[in-house]
Design an enzyme around this catalytic site. Structure first.
Site, PDB file in Angstrom:
ATOM      1  N   LYS A 188     -34.650 -56.829 -44.234  1.00 42.79           N
ATOM      2  CA  LYS A 188     -35.699 -56.858 -45.272  1.00 42.79           C
ATOM      3  C   LYS A 188     -35.129 -56.723 -46.686  1.00 42.79           C
ATOM      4  O   LYS A 188     -35.860 -56.443 -47.627  1.00 42.79           O
ATOM      5  CB  LYS A 188     -36.721 -55.731 -45.031  1.00 42.79           C
ATOM      6  CG  LYS A 188     -37.482 -55.837 -43.712  1.00 42.79           C
ATOM      7  CD  LYS A 188     -38.750 -56.681 -43.872  1.00 42.79           C
ATOM      8  CE  LYS A 188     -39.445 -56.958 -42.547  1.00 42.79           C
ATOM      9  NZ  LYS A 188     -40.167 -55.811 -42.024  1.00 42.79           N
ATOM     10  N   HIS A 224     -42.774 -29.148 -28.727  1.00 43.67           N
ATOM     11  CA  HIS A 224     -41.431 -29.427 -29.245  1.00 43.67           C
ATOM     12  C   HIS A 224     -40.430 -29.451 -28.087  1.00 43.67           C
ATOM     13  O   HIS A 224     -40.514 -28.620 -27.181  1.00 43.67           O
ATOM     14  CB  HIS A 224     -40.984 -28.332 -30.222  1.00 43.67           C
ATOM     15  CG  HIS A 224     -41.722 -28.368 -31.524  1.00 43.67           C
ATOM     16  ND1 HIS A 224     -41.894 -27.250 -32.298  1.00 43.67           N
ATOM     17  CD2 HIS A 224     -42.315 -29.384 -32.184  1.00 43.67           C
ATOM     18  CE1 HIS A 224     -42.574 -27.580 -33.392  1.00 43.67           C
ATOM     19  NE2 HIS A 224     -42.844 -28.871 -33.342  1.00 43.67           N
ATOM     20  N   TYR A 258     -47.348 -25.190 -42.752  1.00 42.15           N
ATOM     21  CA  TYR A 258     -48.384 -25.473 -43.746  1.00 42.15           C
ATOM     22  C   TYR A 258     -49.373 -24.312 -43.787  1.00 42.15           C
ATOM     23  O   TYR A 258     -49.817 -23.880 -44.847  1.00 42.15           O
ATOM     24  CB  TYR A 258     -49.135 -26.774 -43.432  1.00 42.15           C
ATOM     25  CG  TYR A 258     -48.263 -27.984 -43.152  1.00 42.15           C
ATOM     26  CD1 TYR A 258     -46.933 -28.030 -43.577  1.00 42.15           C
ATOM     27  CD2 TYR A 258     -48.761 -29.082 -42.460  1.00 42.15           C
ATOM     28  CE1 TYR A 258     -46.143 -29.128 -43.302  1.00 42.15           C
ATOM     29  CE2 TYR A 258     -47.968 -30.185 -42.186  1.00 42.15           C
ATOM     30  CZ  TYR A 258     -46.661 -30.199 -42.606  1.00 42.15           C
ATOM     31  OH  TYR A 258     -45.879 -31.287 -42.329  1.00 42.15           O
ATOM     32  N   THR A 274     -37.456 -38.496 -37.599  1.00 46.30           N
ATOM     33  CA  THR A 274     -37.691 -39.088 -36.278  1.00 46.30           C
ATOM     34  C   THR A 274     -37.783 -38.055 -35.163  1.00 46.30           C
ATOM     35  O   THR A 274     -36.923 -37.185 -35.056  1.00 46.30           O
ATOM     36  CB  THR A 274     -36.534 -40.066 -35.944  1.00 46.30           C
ATOM     37  OG1 THR A 274     -36.390 -40.969 -37.024  1.00 46.30           O
ATOM     38  CG2 THR A 274     -36.806 -40.805 -34.644  1.00 46.30           C
ATOM     39  N   GLU A 275     -38.823 -38.185 -34.343  1.00 41.90           N
ATOM     40  CA  GLU A 275     -38.949 -37.344 -33.163  1.00 41.90           C
ATOM     41  C   GLU A 275     -38.604 -38.174 -31.944  1.00 41.90           C
ATOM     42  O   GLU A 275     -38.994 -39.332 -31.851  1.00 41.90           O
ATOM     43  CB  GLU A 275     -40.396 -36.820 -33.041  1.00 41.90           C
ATOM     44  CG  GLU A 275     -40.603 -36.021 -31.760  1.00 41.90           C
ATOM     45  CD  GLU A 275     -42.010 -35.433 -31.612  1.00 41.90           C
ATOM     46  OE1 GLU A 275     -42.868 -35.713 -32.466  1.00 41.90           O
ATOM     47  OE2 GLU A 275     -42.213 -34.688 -30.640  1.00 41.90           O
ATOM     48  N   GLU A 308     -39.922 -19.864 -33.227  1.00 46.06           N
ATOM     49  CA  GLU A 308     -40.730 -20.079 -32.028  1.00 46.06           C
ATOM     50  C   GLU A 308     -39.841 -19.912 -30.807  1.00 46.06           C
ATOM     51  O   GLU A 308     -38.626 -19.747 -30.929  1.00 46.06           O
ATOM     52  CB  GLU A 308     -41.396 -21.461 -32.061  1.00 46.06           C
ATOM     53  CG  GLU A 308     -40.411 -22.619 -32.037  1.00 46.06           C
ATOM     54  CD  GLU A 308     -41.080 -23.987 -32.276  1.00 46.06           C
ATOM     55  OE1 GLU A 308     -42.088 -24.052 -32.989  1.00 46.06           O
ATOM     56  OE2 GLU A 308     -40.558 -24.974 -31.751  1.00 46.06           O
ATOM     57  N   THR A 323     -39.964 -49.878 -44.521  1.00 45.88           N
ATOM     58  CA  THR A 323     -41.013 -50.877 -44.297  1.00 45.88           C
ATOM     59  C   THR A 323     -41.872 -50.556 -43.078  1.00 45.88           C
ATOM     60  O   THR A 323     -42.845 -51.245 -42.806  1.00 45.88           O
ATOM     61  CB  THR A 323     -40.406 -52.287 -44.155  1.00 45.88           C
ATOM     62  OG1 THR A 323     -39.408 -52.235 -43.128  1.00 45.88           O
ATOM     63  CG2 THR A 323     -39.769 -52.756 -45.440  1.00 45.88           C
ATOM     64  N   GLY A 324     -41.505 -49.496 -42.355  1.00 50.17           N
ATOM     65  CA  GLY A 324     -42.345 -49.071 -41.222  1.00 50.17           C
ATOM     66  C   GLY A 324     -43.574 -48.340 -41.731  1.00 50.17           C
ATOM     67  O   GLY A 324     -43.664 -47.987 -42.906  1.00 50.17           O
TER      68      GLY A 324
END
Lengths: 377, 293
Positions: B43, B246, B159, B97-98, B209, B17-18
């Site tokens: 909810k 990051h 991407y 989630t970050e 990276e 619902t976020g």
């Protein structure tokens, strides 16, 4: 986020880890006053986030008020590996008998916290790891088990401490682990941990690095860092949801995503240019963010050209285009702007930007080459 | 075949619902992913894009038989959501989630491993098996069904790579973003192991990276693999001691540099492209050589 030595030591004191008597000073006069309160020699230590401060001339002994003032004046304002010294820590000098190394750190590969110790204290631990790895002990700690005696014993044995010093060191190690947990630290380090000639165990230096992700629940530490952080453009950018790091070159980059931002910098370099910054505008792309990003680039006097590299996904290219339009119309951007937009709504974006003085490129390489060419002219 | 997810994957969206959870639940559904339920405490009983919402994971799994969860819960509540997913019986958890604190991750990692649950992330875009299922936030239209496995620590950079592959007609079996944090559940080696075993995957692109030593470890593993692997490493120009966006992208002292990673990969016989576009060229070459041989 790194803490200064004096800040870390204030936390050490709170957790009962003995540190030398001392105070921080912003001026040479204040340093002299602090020094006058101690008998014998004092150490004056530059408070900057660089390794090897001593070798670089940022740590000096002094005796008496006048000498302390002179020494502090020489260190304050000094450039240490690109950072200006704004504060010094003035401490009562201690009589060192032996020096050790202890720390708690995160082992990324093992996914565990690790207690690292060495009998070779007072030198750079990376150097020790290269030259005498046998002097280093590592104990991995299960987060559901906490620190146990068996984690500490190998160090105590190797250090060969006498009974009383052994008990003192154990207490320090346990409290250091408590700090590590309770402050959400990535690293807490004492180098050197000193045994004085009168057999006291003292943390002569203190290093702490706190997890940025945990700042929301480390309000006390954040309060400690706030004043200094707010002066940094990197931090100001972060408050606005951007990730910015200033570099030395002249091609300003505005990119979405951390990996793509790094790759954009790399490609600029590959084609003979120098990036002026790392700048990740993140996933959402509201026009205000784009405008702020442009302001950041404009605040860097070195920037000669801006390079937009946007790969639309979650980020919509038309949003970025709107931000770009408002940036150009409201700010007087003094340099050319090379734009590469691909992905979600890039056709709409190009429609919005039609007729503007922007320079369009289809690919990342094309855009980088163009920017490098513009700077070279 | 593909790895980790396919047509049969049944997904629960935690935090449906976020804003982000709702948006991506819809996008996944549109792609054809079997999004069978959402969970947001308090909810329960609601519907989001016609997907039933439950108060807790246990009842959602019981009602739907879901085997996978994707988490969009904000960092402050995310650890709780992960533990709840772990106890609900799903076999795969994707943490988008970050911002999860590392000390929380130490415990999460230990707990999930003790229960043999695979997790991907945190701070990751999730994964997609083109034409079959998407459990993540990447835009679907740049992907093409095919035989190259893609594994990466980054989102948009992936991407870029995938876009160039697709443009060159090189399709993907599964693309997996393992996440940009210092501690992640699925490493390069974990993903490479799965790709090596997957009959549909013929080659792998690994996008690394700066920071940590996951690429160096992977290099040793790749030396033992039968399938060709090509790579790109971001951060050749990154300064030491700075977190490059990051949380995990940081050169500490002298470790974690792009140079060291590229050297380790070259030593293991892996070709490392100079640009993200270069990946597609290297793959095109490998696949032609492979087909001829």
């Amino acid at each position: 986020m790194k803490l200064h030595e004096y800040q870390a030591k204030s936390i050490f004191r709170k957790y009962g880890i003995p540190v030398p008597d001392g105070e921080v000073a912003l001026t040479a006069e204040r340093a002299a006053e602090i020094a006058a309160g101690f008998t014998g020699k004092v150490v004056i230590k530059a408070q900057v986030h660089v390794g090897g401060r001593g070798k670089a001339g940022g740590v000096k002994l002094a005796e008496g008020k006048a000498e302390a003032e002179k020494t502090a004046a020489a260190i304050l304002g000094m450039d240490l590996k690109g950072l200006t010294v704004e504060k010094v820590l003035v401490e009562k000098a201690i009589d060192i008998d032996k020096e050790y190394y202890i720390s708690f750190a995160m082992d990324r590969a093992k996914h565990m916290a690790v207690f690292i110790s060495s009998v070779m204290g007072g030198v750079d631990i990376e150097e020790v790891a290269k030259k005498s790895p046998e002097s280093i002990n590592k104990s991995y700690i299960d987060p559901f088990m906490d620190l146990k005696d068996f984690h500490i014993r190998p160090f105590l044995k190797q250090a060969g401490l006498e009974k009383e010093a052994c008990a003192d060191a154990t207490k320090i190690i346990r409290n250091l682990y408590k700090i590590f947990l309770e402050t959400d630290a990535n690293l807490v380090e004492i180098n050197p941990l000193v045994i004085t000639k009168d057999k006291k165990v003292i943390a002569a230096d203190a290093k702490m690095d706190i997890d940025d992700n945990a700042m929301y629940r480390q309000q006390e530490i954040y309060a400690m860092l706030k004043e200094e952080l707010e002066k940094q453009p990197e931090h100001q950018a972060k408050q606005k949801g951007l990730s910015y790091i200033k570099m030395e070159g002249n091609i300003g980059c505005i990119v979405n995503g951390a990996g793509l931002s790094m790759a954009t910098m790399d490609i600029i370099k590959l084609y003979g240019g120098e990036p002026a910054n790392f700048l990740d505008i993140g996933g959402s792309s509201n026009p205000e963010k784009v405008k702020y990003a442009m302001q950041l680039l404009m605040s860097d006097k070195n920037v000669k050209v801006a390079l937009f590299n946007i790969f639309g996904g979650i980020t919509r290219c038309d949003d970025v285009a709107r931000g770009l339009i408002s940036a150009i119309s409201e700010l007087k951007v003094p340099f050319p702007i090379v734009v590469r937009l691909t992905g979600t709504n890039s056709v709409e974006a190009k429609e919005i930007l039609k007729g503007s003085e922007l320079i369009f490129e289809e690919t990342m390489i094309g855009a980088a080459k163009k920017a490098v060419g513009l700077v070279a002219r | 075949m593909s790895i980790l997810i396919d047509e049969s994957t049944k997904v629960i969206v935690q935090g449906i619902t976020g804003r982000d959870g709702s948006f991506h639940a819809k996008k996944m559904l549109e792609y054809g992913t079997k999004v069978v339920a959402g969970v947001t405490p308090g909810k329960g009983g609601h519907k989001e894009h016609d997907i039933p919402v439950y108060d807790g994971m246990a009842e959602a799994v019981k009602a739907t038989g879901a085997n996978t969860s994707i988490i969009f819960v904000p960092p402050v509540f995310a650890a709780d959501a992960v533990y709840e997913a772990a106890d609900s019986g799903v076999a795969l958890i994707i943490i988008v989630t970050e911002g999860l604190p590392v000390h929380d991750m130490l415990k999460i990692d230990r707990y999930l491993r003790s229960k043999n649950i695979r997790y991907i992330g945190p701070n990751c875009p999730g994964l997609i098996s083109p034409g079959k299922s998407k459990v993540g936030i990447m835009s679907a239209d740049i992907h093409l069904k095919g035989g190259v496995g893609v594994v990466s620590r980054s989102g948009t950079l992936t991407y870029e790579v995938v876009y160039n592959m697709t443009k060159a007609g090189i399709g993907q079996s599964t693309c997996i973003g393992i996440g940009g944090d210092p501690i992640v559940g699925t490493s390069f080696i974990d993903a490479l192991t799965l790709f090596e075993k997957d009959p549909e995957t013929t080659a792998v692109a690994m996008i690394g990276e700066i920071g940590g030593s996951d690429e160096e470890e992977a290099a040793k593993f790749i030396a033992t693999m039968k399938k060709p692997v090509v790579s790109f490493i971001a951060g050749r120009t990154a300064p030491p001691g700075k977190r490059m966006g990051h949380a995990g992208a940081i050169i500490s002292g002298t470790s974690g540099t792009a140079e060291a990673k590229i050297r380790a990969l070259n030593d293991a016989g892996v070709e490392v492209a100079n640009t993200p576009q270069g990946i597609a060229e290297l793959l095109a070459h490998k696949l032609t050589v492979g087909a001829a041989g």
